[in-house]
Design a protein around this motif. Structure first.
Motif, PDB file in Angstrom:
ATOM      1  N   LYS A   3      14.691   5.659  -0.137  1.00  0.00           N
ATOM      2  CA  LYS A   3      14.323   4.940  -1.348  1.00  0.00           C
ATOM      3  C   LYS A   3      14.182   5.927  -2.504  1.00  0.00           C
ATOM      4  N   PHE A  22       5.522  11.375  -3.434  1.00  0.00           N
ATOM      5  CA  PHE A  22       6.642  10.561  -2.944  1.00  0.00           C
ATOM      6  C   PHE A  22       7.709  11.444  -2.302  1.00  0.00           C
ATOM      7  N   HIS A  25       6.920  12.345   1.134  1.00  0.00           N
ATOM      8  CA  HIS A  25       7.080  11.222   2.061  1.00  0.00           C
ATOM      9  C   HIS A  25       8.541  10.803   2.207  1.00  0.00           C
ATOM     10  N   TRP A  27      10.985  10.344  -0.121  1.00  0.00           N
ATOM     11  CA  TRP A  27      11.654   9.576  -1.174  1.00  0.00           C
ATOM     12  C   TRP A  27      12.498  10.490  -2.053  1.00  0.00           C
ATOM     13  N   ASP A  76      14.749   2.109  -6.657  1.00  0.00           N
ATOM     14  CA  ASP A  76      13.987   1.034  -6.016  1.00  0.00           C
ATOM     15  C   ASP A  76      12.672   0.736  -6.718  1.00  0.00           C
ATOM     16  N   TYR A 230       1.398   5.185  -4.200  1.00  0.00           N
ATOM     17  CA  TYR A 230       2.267   5.122  -3.021  1.00  0.00           C
ATOM     18  C   TYR A 230       1.960   3.874  -2.187  1.00  0.00           C
ATOM     19  N   GLU A 231       0.678   3.570  -2.044  1.00  0.00           N
ATOM     20  CA  GLU A 231       0.281   2.355  -1.324  1.00  0.00           C
ATOM     21  C   GLU A 231       0.866   1.118  -1.994  1.00  0.00           C
ATOM     22  N   ALA A 233       3.479   0.882  -3.774  1.00  0.00           N
ATOM     23  CA  ALA A 233       4.931   0.864  -3.649  1.00  0.00           C
ATOM     24  C   ALA A 233       5.400   0.508  -2.248  1.00  0.00           C
ATOM     25  N   THR A 234       4.541   0.700  -1.250  1.00  0.00           N
ATOM     26  CA  THR A 234       5.012   0.610   0.136  1.00  0.00           C
ATOM     27  C   THR A 234       4.291  -0.413   1.002  1.00  0.00           C
ATOM     28  N   ASP A 235       3.215  -1.029   0.514  1.00  0.00           N
ATOM     29  CA  ASP A 235       2.420  -1.864   1.426  1.00  0.00           C
ATOM     30  C   ASP A 235       3.034  -3.239   1.688  1.00  0.00           C
ATOM     31  N   GLY A 236       4.057  -3.606   0.937  1.00  0.00           N
ATOM     32  CA  GLY A 236       4.717  -4.891   1.165  1.00  0.00           C
ATOM     33  C   GLY A 236       3.900  -6.104   0.780  1.00  0.00           C
TER      34      GLY A 236
END
Length: 276
Positions: A3, A22, A25, A27, A76, A230-231, A233-236
């Motif tokens: 991503k 990021f 992790h 990205w 993204d 980050y949370e 952006a990624t927790d859905g």
């Protein structure tokens, strides 16, 4: 597929720390700033691409997005982090500085979002994360313009989240309290450079005492804020607002939500009037 995230205002503070976070992790990161030629910290990581983006210059916004897509193939997530705080008495703030406050904190965000939306629509997905502030939910003395810009950002972001939901484009808001970045120092320098109207001196002294009483408190680090970004952006999750701050900040946020309006306003008045 990796991503890719584009971050504005990545030359320092929350923006730079988020770029590192990021990248660590896995990205791809498009780290944008007004003066990329001065950057010496982020340019040694192969998954970080540094380029110019000045939110007051629309041509640099378009160019940065295009360059990022050419480099990594897609974007993204957009993090609108570039911003600053205009502190001080409204009457002594020149009109050009008032406009700059909104150009950077509001109109620059809007222009960057408008520029990236065609890409997000074409790929049928995307995430926009706007970095707001507690000052977008409650006010304090001497930050009328900063609060006005962040209140505007909050309202824009919330309404935009409804507008883009059916397009599978998310909008989220991160609301940090005070942080240990150089943001406050920059704002303070601008305040100190303004002309003086003596009629306000009593109030400025009292408000200054209020801020001094807060200065010794434990502040959120840029790393902690980057983790929340980050949370988001990624927790859905379909969560709109993410809050991070110290105990005093959290209490102020709770007061703004729970107290009757006039009771809250009176509480703020009492917080500085005791120094008058």
């Amino acid at each position: 597929m990796k991503k890719t995230i584009l971050i504005t205002g990545a030359s320092s503070g929350i923006g730079k720390t988020s770029a590192k976070h990021f990248a660590a992790h896995g990205w791809n990161v498009i780290a944008t700033m007004r003066n990329p030629e001065k950057e010496q910290d982020l340019n040694n990581q192969e998954n970080i691409f540094i380029t110019r983006l000045d939110v007051q210059k629309q041509e640099t916004i378009q160019a940065a997005i295009q360059q990022g897509i050419e480099k990594f193939g897609h974007i993204d997530v957009l993090v609108n982090n570039a911003g600053y705080g205009e502190f001080g008495i409204f009457e002594t703030t020149p009109e050009d500085q008032v406009k700059t406050q909104f150009d950077i904190n509001v109109f620059g965000v809007m222009d960057t979002i408008r520029a990236i939306l065609p890409h997000f629509r074409a790929k049928k997905s995307g995430m926009i994360i706007n970095i707001s502030s507690g000052a977008g939910k409650f006010t304090l003395p001497l930050i009328s313009l900063y609060s006005a810009s962040k209140f505007a950002l909050e309202g824009f972001s919330e309404s935009l989240s409804f507008e883009l939901a059916d397009l599978n484009i998310g909008v989220k808001i991160v609301e940090p309290g005070g942080t240990t970045t150089n943001f406050g120092a920059v704002s303070g320098e601008k305040f100190a450079a303004k002309p003086v109207i003596e009629d306000y001196n009593h109030f400025i002294g009292a408000a200054g005492q209020l801020f001094a009483s807060l200065s010794g408190q434990q502040l959120a680090t840029a790393e902690a804020v980057a983790s929340v970004i980050y949370e988001a952006a990624t927790d859905g999750k379909d969560t709109l607002r993410y809050v991070i701050g110290n105990e005093d900040f959290n209490q102020r946020m709770a007061n703004r939500h729970s107290l009757p309006d006039q009771e809250y306003v009176d509480l703020i008045k009492e917080s500085y009037k005791k120094y008058l």
